[in-house]
Write a protein that holds these residues in place. Structure first.
Motif, PDB file in Angstrom:
ATOM      1  N   ASP A 180       0.876  -1.156   0.000  1.00 29.00           N
ATOM      2  CA  ASP A 180       0.000   0.000   0.000  1.00 29.00           C
ATOM      3  C   ASP A 180       0.927   1.222   0.000  1.00 29.00           C
ATOM      4  OD1 ASP A 180      -2.391   1.631   0.569  1.00 29.00           O
ATOM      5  OD2 ASP A 180      -1.479   1.848   2.552  1.00 29.00           O
ATOM      6  N   ARG A 181       0.423   2.370  -0.454  1.00 26.89           N
ATOM      7  CA  ARG A 181       1.267   3.569  -0.493  1.00 26.89           C
ATOM      8  C   ARG A 181       1.214   4.358   0.815  1.00 26.89           C
ATOM      9  NH1 ARG A 181       0.226   8.825  -4.259  1.00 26.89           N
ATOM     10  NH2 ARG A 181      -0.807   9.525  -2.361  1.00 26.89           N
ATOM     11  N   ASP A 182       0.043   4.923   1.129  1.00 28.19           N
ATOM     12  CA  ASP A 182      -0.077   5.886   2.217  1.00 28.19           C
ATOM     13  C   ASP A 182      -0.108   5.206   3.586  1.00 28.19           C
ATOM     14  OD1 ASP A 182      -0.202   8.041   0.386  1.00 28.19           O
ATOM     15  OD2 ASP A 182      -2.303   7.551  -0.008  1.00 28.19           O
ATOM     16  N   ASP A 183       0.763   5.655   4.453  1.00 18.15           N
ATOM     17  CA  ASP A 183       0.956   5.128   5.805  1.00 18.15           C
ATOM     18  C   ASP A 183       1.600   3.750   5.827  1.00 18.15           C
ATOM     19  OD1 ASP A 183       0.548   7.093   7.640  1.00 18.15           O
ATOM     20  OD2 ASP A 183      -1.425   6.421   8.305  1.00 18.15           O
ATOM     21  N   THR A 184       2.015   3.260   4.650  1.00 24.17           N
ATOM     22  CA  THR A 184       2.788   2.021   4.578  1.00 24.17           C
ATOM     23  C   THR A 184       4.176   2.339   4.049  1.00 24.17           C
ATOM     24  OG1 THR A 184       0.784   0.689   4.230  1.00 24.17           O
ATOM     25  CG2 THR A 184       2.890  -0.308   3.604  1.00 24.17           C
ATOM     26  N   LEU A 185       4.242   2.965   2.872  1.00 28.84           N
ATOM     27  CA  LEU A 185       5.534   3.370   2.302  1.00 28.84           C
ATOM     28  C   LEU A 185       5.875   4.818   2.607  1.00 28.84           C
ATOM     29  CD1 LEU A 185       5.296   1.762  -1.248  1.00 28.84           C
ATOM     30  CD2 LEU A 185       6.703   0.985   0.678  1.00 28.84           C
TER      31      LEU A 185
ATOM     32  N   LEU B 272      -0.628  -7.042   7.857  1.00 28.70           N
ATOM     33  CA  LEU B 272      -1.031  -5.745   8.377  1.00 28.70           C
ATOM     34  C   LEU B 272       0.113  -5.166   9.199  1.00 28.70           C
ATOM     35  CD1 LEU B 272      -3.538  -3.821   8.623  1.00 28.70           C
ATOM     36  CD2 LEU B 272      -3.934  -4.907  10.839  1.00 28.70           C
ATOM     37  N   VAL B 273       0.488  -3.930   8.903  1.00 23.86           N
ATOM     38  CA  VAL B 273       1.475  -3.195   9.693  1.00 23.86           C
ATOM     39  C   VAL B 273       0.713  -2.020  10.292  1.00 23.86           C
ATOM     40  CG1 VAL B 273       3.660  -1.946   9.703  1.00 23.86           C
ATOM     41  CG2 VAL B 273       3.358  -3.907   8.171  1.00 23.86           C
ATOM     42  N   PRO B 274       0.214  -2.184  11.507  1.00 23.66           N
ATOM     43  CA  PRO B 274      -0.644  -1.152  12.094  1.00 23.66           C
ATOM     44  C   PRO B 274       0.082   0.168  12.340  1.00 23.66           C
ATOM     45  CG  PRO B 274      -0.796  -3.220  13.325  1.00 23.66           C
ATOM     46  CD  PRO B 274       0.364  -3.345  12.385  1.00 23.66           C
ATOM     47  N   THR B 275      -0.694   1.226  12.226  1.00 22.08           N
ATOM     48  CA  THR B 275      -0.250   2.567  12.592  1.00 22.08           C
ATOM     49  C   THR B 275      -1.208   3.036  13.681  1.00 22.08           C
ATOM     50  OG1 THR B 275      -1.702   3.755  11.070  1.00 22.08           O
ATOM     51  CG2 THR B 275       0.427   2.984  10.179  1.00 22.08           C
ATOM     52  N   PRO B 276      -0.983   4.197  14.266  1.00 17.45           N
ATOM     53  CA  PRO B 276      -1.939   4.687  15.267  1.00 17.45           C
ATOM     54  C   PRO B 276      -3.362   4.846  14.721  1.00 17.45           C
ATOM     55  CG  PRO B 276       0.128   5.864  15.479  1.00 17.45           C
ATOM     56  CD  PRO B 276       0.234   5.019  14.232  1.00 17.45           C
ATOM     57  N   ARG B 277      -3.500   4.961  13.394  1.00 14.68           N
ATOM     58  CA  ARG B 277      -4.838   5.099  12.804  1.00 14.68           C
ATOM     59  C   ARG B 277      -5.520   3.760  12.499  1.00 14.68           C
ATOM     60  NH1 ARG B 277      -4.142   9.965   8.525  1.00 14.68           N
ATOM     61  NH2 ARG B 277      -1.951   9.547   8.613  1.00 14.68           N
ATOM     62  N   THR B 278      -4.787   2.669  12.565  1.00 15.87           N
ATOM     63  CA  THR B 278      -5.374   1.356  12.291  1.00 15.87           C
ATOM     64  C   THR B 278      -6.344   1.014  13.417  1.00 15.87           C
ATOM     65  OG1 THR B 278      -3.266   0.719  11.273  1.00 15.87           O
ATOM     66  CG2 THR B 278      -4.859  -1.051  11.728  1.00 15.87           C
TER      67      THR B 278
ATOM     68  N   VAL C 294       0.189 -10.013  11.389  1.00 18.46           N
ATOM     69  CA  VAL C 294       0.455  -8.639  11.797  1.00 18.46           C
ATOM     70  C   VAL C 294       1.956  -8.515  12.058  1.00 18.46           C
ATOM     71  CG1 VAL C 294      -0.017  -6.849  13.520  1.00 18.46           C
ATOM     72  CG2 VAL C 294      -1.829  -8.450  12.863  1.00 18.46           C
ATOM     73  N   ALA C 295       2.543  -7.432  11.558  1.00 16.15           N
ATOM     74  CA  ALA C 295       3.961  -7.166  11.798  1.00 16.15           C
ATOM     75  C   ALA C 295       4.093  -5.816  12.482  1.00 16.15           C
ATOM     76  CB  ALA C 295       4.733  -7.171  10.480  1.00 16.15           C
TER      77      ALA C 295
END
Length: 183
Positions: free
Chosen positions: A15-20, A146-152, A163-164
């Protein structure tokens, strides 16, 4: 959690945004592209292992009239320059209510990327930060991380099979599944 042991991996889609790159909502300005820490290294590791790499990204800014396709393509070119290069880019220009087959969580972009890379979808892993990313992978017959961010959302983390903790950790999980002939 780990990827399925009975499936080898030959391609990795991000995915691009918030992943790369750090998410800038509806970004259509290449100068605002900032890679997520470690993104270039993670992509480089995947390429060095012989994996085909690509990006699958929903870009509803086009459908909303907030950006042109040319602006999104220029932004993607900047991501490619800073983080890539990528073998394939698949962009969904539609909005959530448009009913297209390409917008994640639907499988269209993953299937298109597989075709363009000459791979079976089962040989792909999709890495993203939200449930729609891993759902698109599953719908296409690929695996998802899934690589969670604070928005996940918590429910997205709970529902994900794999999950990583970081993009680099996700790539490490994938590299463990790369056939010896490709590593």
């Amino acid at each position: 959690m780990a990827l399925a042991k009975d499936r080898s991996v030959r391609g990795l889609l991000f995915d691009r945004d918030d992943t790369l790159v750090i998410d800038v909502p509806y970004n259509a300005d290449p100068h605002r592209v900032v890679p997520v820490p470690g993104a270039h290294r993670a992509v480089e590791r995947a390429r060095a292992a012989g994996l085909r790499v690509g990006v699958v990204t929903n870009q509803s800014a086009i459908a909303k009239g907030l950006a042109t396709r040319e602006q999104v393509d220029a932004t993607n070119a900047r991501v490619d320059e800073l983080v890539g290069p990528f073998d394939v880019w698949c962009v969904c220009p539609h909005d959530a209510g448009d009913g297209c087959d390409c917008r994640k969580p639907r499988p269209g972009m993953v299937l298109d990327a597989a075709r363009r890379l000459g791979l079976d979808p089962s040989e792909l892993v999709v890495v993203g930060d939200i449930g729609a990313d891993v759902a698109a992978a599953a719908a296409a017959g690929a695996q998802g991380i899934l690589v969670p961010t604070p928005r996940t959302r918590t429910e997205e983390v709970d529902a994900a099979e794999t999950v990583a903790g970081s993009l680099d950790d996700a790539v490490s999980l994938v590299l463990a599944r790369v056939p010896a002939a490709h590593a």
